[in-house]
Design an enzyme around this catalytic site. Structure first.
Site, short mmCIF file in Angstrom:
data_model
loop_
_atom_site.label_atom_id
_atom_site.label_comp_id
_atom_site.label_asym_id
_atom_site.label_seq_id
_atom_site.Cartn_x
_atom_site.Cartn_y
_atom_site.Cartn_z
N CYS A 165 0.82 -1.21 0.00
CA CYS A 165 0.00 0.00 0.00
C CYS A 165 0.86 1.26 0.00
O CYS A 165 0.35 2.35 -0.25
CB CYS A 165 -0.95 0.01 1.20
N ASP A 190 2.24 2.65 2.56
CA ASP A 190 2.13 3.41 3.81
C ASP A 190 3.41 3.28 4.64
O ASP A 190 4.08 2.24 4.62
CB ASP A 190 0.92 2.94 4.62
N CYS A 247 -3.10 4.84 6.08
CA CYS A 247 -4.55 4.73 6.17
C CYS A 247 -5.02 4.93 7.62
O CYS A 247 -4.22 4.94 8.55
CB CYS A 247 -5.00 3.37 5.67
N CYS A 255 -2.39 -3.51 8.63
CA CYS A 255 -2.07 -2.15 9.10
C CYS A 255 -1.58 -2.19 10.55
O CYS A 255 -0.69 -1.42 10.93
CB CYS A 255 -3.30 -1.25 8.99
#
Ligand code: FES
Length: 129
Positions: free
Chosen positions: A35, A37, A60, A104
């Site tokens: 992603c 991130d 996120c 995450c």
């Protein structure tokens, strides 16, 4: 059922311990290749206790909520306890994350582990000098 728990929303909208510790003695940075991130964790460790912790997350909402919760869980704790922190514990403390968002919370665990590893290396260097 709502996709995100109230705790996730609370930590996402009002993240705790956001920022930088200028005189941190341990810094960890990790990223998720998929992603893109990024999470950065700053620790101020004294006498094997995490006196202060701050984070910067470019990612996120789940990553922000996970880092916020993770910092609360290790602040004031001994290193030995912080080392044991898992993404499952962070997810549980947030009352769960959707399955496709579990990675995450892994970022939060990895960022803390990376900072603790940095601390260990700095200690070794100090001993060697
Ligand atoms: Fe990248 Fe959540 S989607 S950390």
């Amino acid at each position: 059922m709502a996709l995100y728990s109230e705790k996730v929303m609370d930590h996402f909208l009002h993240p705790r311990n956001v920022g930088v510790i200028e005189d941190a003695n341990a810094v960890g940075e990790v990223g998720n290749a998929k992603c893109g991130d990024i999470m950065k964790m700053y620790l101020k460790i004294e006498d094997d206790i995490i006196q202060d912790v701050k984070f910067e997350t470019f990612g996120c909402g789940s990553a922000i909520a996970s880092s916020s919760m993770a910092t609360e869980m290790i602040k004031g704790k001994p290193l030995s306890e912080a080392m044991q922190l898992t993404n499952q514990a962070v997810t549980e403390a947030l009352d769960g994350l959707p399955a496709h968002k579990l990675h995450c919370s892994v970022l939060a665990e990895e960022a803390i582990q990376s900072a603790l590893e940095d601390y260990r290396k700095r200690q070794e260097k100090e001993v060697a000098e």
